[in-house]
Scaffold this active site. Structure first.
Site, short mmCIF file in Angstrom:
data_model
loop_
_atom_site.label_atom_id
_atom_site.label_comp_id
_atom_site.label_asym_id
_atom_site.label_seq_id
_atom_site.Cartn_x
_atom_site.Cartn_y
_atom_site.Cartn_z
N HIS A 12 4.22 25.28 24.42
CA HIS A 12 4.57 26.04 25.62
C HIS A 12 5.29 25.12 26.60
O HIS A 12 4.99 23.94 26.68
CB HIS A 12 3.35 26.71 26.27
N ASP B 174 5.72 26.07 29.97
CA ASP B 174 5.20 26.19 31.33
C ASP B 174 4.12 25.14 31.55
O ASP B 174 3.50 24.65 30.60
CB ASP B 174 4.66 27.60 31.59
N ASP C 151 1.11 18.17 27.94
CA ASP C 151 0.67 19.57 27.89
C ASP C 151 1.73 20.47 28.53
O ASP C 151 1.64 20.77 29.71
CB ASP C 151 -0.66 19.69 28.62
N GLU D 157 1.52 30.15 29.17
CA GLU D 157 0.21 29.81 28.59
C GLU D 157 -0.76 29.36 29.65
O GLU D 157 -1.94 29.72 29.63
CB GLU D 157 0.39 28.72 27.52
N GLU D 158 -0.30 28.54 30.60
CA GLU D 158 -1.21 28.00 31.60
C GLU D 158 -1.74 29.07 32.56
O GLU D 158 -2.81 28.91 33.13
CB GLU D 158 -0.52 26.90 32.41
N HIS E 197 -3.63 18.64 33.26
CA HIS E 197 -4.05 19.49 34.38
C HIS E 197 -4.44 18.68 35.61
O HIS E 197 -4.82 19.26 36.62
CB HIS E 197 -5.22 20.41 34.01
#
Length: 455
Positions: free
Chosen positions: A91, A93, A124, A157-158, A424
């Site tokens: 992903h 995003d 990520d 996705e996030e 994150h």
């Protein structure tokens, strides 16, 4: 002296190009929330991914407008006649940067420091997209790609808003494959090749408490008038026991993990727990992060300290995340959490609960032939190491959608998000050595898997 595999040599030669491309992709502020960053940033990142696939010879490259208002990037690379089809997922995003002033280097500027590459999305999961490109390029320079390849790069996705899941359900033929490689997890630690066998699901709720028609002077009314912020604090505290375990009425929280264990001292170091501060919950660390539900208050709307006035708050709001382990149903967990929030609000406070996102937990079949092919590939990419199997506390809702749509497909989860990556969080980074080795592993896996289908 052990000879270096040609695939490994090729990937090593491609790493400077990979760094340049990852820097270009990281530069897009592709947070899929127009309230935080312009939608054009996600659109630009999607177009970058689409152009990269076209440059690699992919056909049918398309930007898919998904029901949540975001775009996923799709491409197809045909392989030899009769070859199996492998779907590669990543992903583009990313999570918001959590305050750019808190980063050591700018979050959207890939920066090399202490042997790692720092930037939001480096691990990520923009790095996952680059990993797929590296693997395919290495194969192309060493005789060609032996399978048909589909690539899907998700755009939300996030946010957990389910755009790609709904699109796949409406177009089930699009992502059909014999095997699916999800490039969005990570090794247990740097240098230890790992596939992820389980993922916790999640539900995300916003809860609002209202107690007054408007804010009041705390001196004139404090002590009798119900303060919404105080009510919210008390309500949120009901979601944990004294030892920090999650306590949602009716939700089981006693699961155990029988596989690879996570030593407490290693977890403390990885999580950067301050000296003298204890861990929360009971059971092993692996039990707590892979086999049990976990509630987190991820945001609260309340007055900031700077500029605060002596007022009772009429309304307060929080966003609550609940991670749901395999064996539990995320929809049922959502109902239980919602009921808990209504039942535990103090003083008759008016409660409003809004669901923001939801995804089911996932458990892979690690006995499938694809896992044997991956184990053999990782043995070459990581000399002297055997592939390990672990859980992951995070969520990838698409996995369950794909498993339901394609029940005969084998699903493997690998990626760049090992503990040092700090995904994150502030100062997210990727290990270039892991990017290199996992790209080698993926390329060799595709070769091994194609050969296994011929035998």
């Amino acid at each position: 002296m052990t000879a270096v595999h040609p695939i490994a040599s090729t990937v090593a030669s491609l790493m400077p190009r990979a760094k340049t491309e990852l820097a270009e992709l990281v530069a897009f502020r592709s947070v899929a929330d127009p309230a935080q960053f312009p939608r054009s940033e996600c659109e630009a990142a999607a177009n970058w991914c689409a152009d990269a696939l076209r440059a690699e010879g992919f056909s049918d490259v398309a930007l898919l407008d998904t029901p949540d208002g975001t775009q996923s990037v799709y491409g197809f690379l045909p392989g030899p006649q009769g070859a199996p089809t492998v779907l590669l997922y990543a992903h583009y995003d990313v999570q918001p940067p959590l305050g750019e002033d808190k980063w050591t280097s700018p979050p959207f500027e890939l920066t090399e420091r202490d042997g790692r590459w720092y930037g939001r999305g480096a691990a990520d999961c923009k790095g996952g997209f680059i990993m797929h490109l590296l693997a395919l390029r290495a194969l192309r320079e060493n005789g060609g790609v032996p399978v048909s390849v589909k690539v899907i790069a998700e755009g939300s996705e996030e946010q957990g808003t389910g755009g790609l899941e709904r699109y796949a359900e409406a177009h089930p033929e699009l992502l059909a494959a014999d095997t699916i490689v999800i490039g969005d997890t990570g090794n247990f630690r740097v240098g230890l090749p790992t596939v992820t066998a389980t993922l916790r699901g999640m539900t995300m709720l916003r809860v609002t408490l209202d107690t007054l028609e408007g804010n009041l002077h705390s001196g004139q009314f404090g002590g009798a008038a119900p303060d919404a912020l105080a009510a919210l604090i008390q309500l949120l505290a009901s979601l944990r026991s004294e030892d920090g375990s999650t306590t949602v009425d009716g939700l089981a929280a006693d699961g155990t993990w029988d596989g690879l264990q996570y030593p407490e001292e290693e977890f403390r170091a990885d999580a950067k727990v301050l000296d003298g501060v204890g861990l929360i919950g009971t059971g092993t660390v692996a039990d707590r992060i892979w086999a049990r539900p976990a509630v987190t208050v991820v945001g609260i709307d309340c007055p900031p300290v700077v500029g605060a006035t002596p007022s009772l708050q009429a309304s307060a709001r929080a966003q609550v995340s609940l991670r749901v382990p395999p064996g539990q149903d995320a929809a049922e967990a959502t109902k239980l959490l919602t009921a808990h929030l209504h039942a535990h609000a103090p003083w008759g406070a008016k409660v409003t609960v809004e669901q923001v996102g939801q995804g089911q937990p996932f458990k892979a079949d690690t006995s499938s032939p694809a896992y044997t092919s991956m184990a053999d590939a990782m043995r070459v990419a990581y000399p002297g190491e055997e592939m390990q199997t672990s859980g992951m506390g995070g969520s990838i809702p698409l996995c369950n959608t794909l498993a339901a749509l394609y029940p005969r497909a084998e699903i493997l989860l690998i990626g760049l998000s090992e503990p040092e990556a700090q995904i994150h969080a502030v100062n997210e980074s990727v290990s270039p050595e892991e990017l290199e080795r996992l790209s080698v592993a993926e390329a060799l896996f595709l070769t091994n898997y194609a050969a296994s289908k011929k035998s």
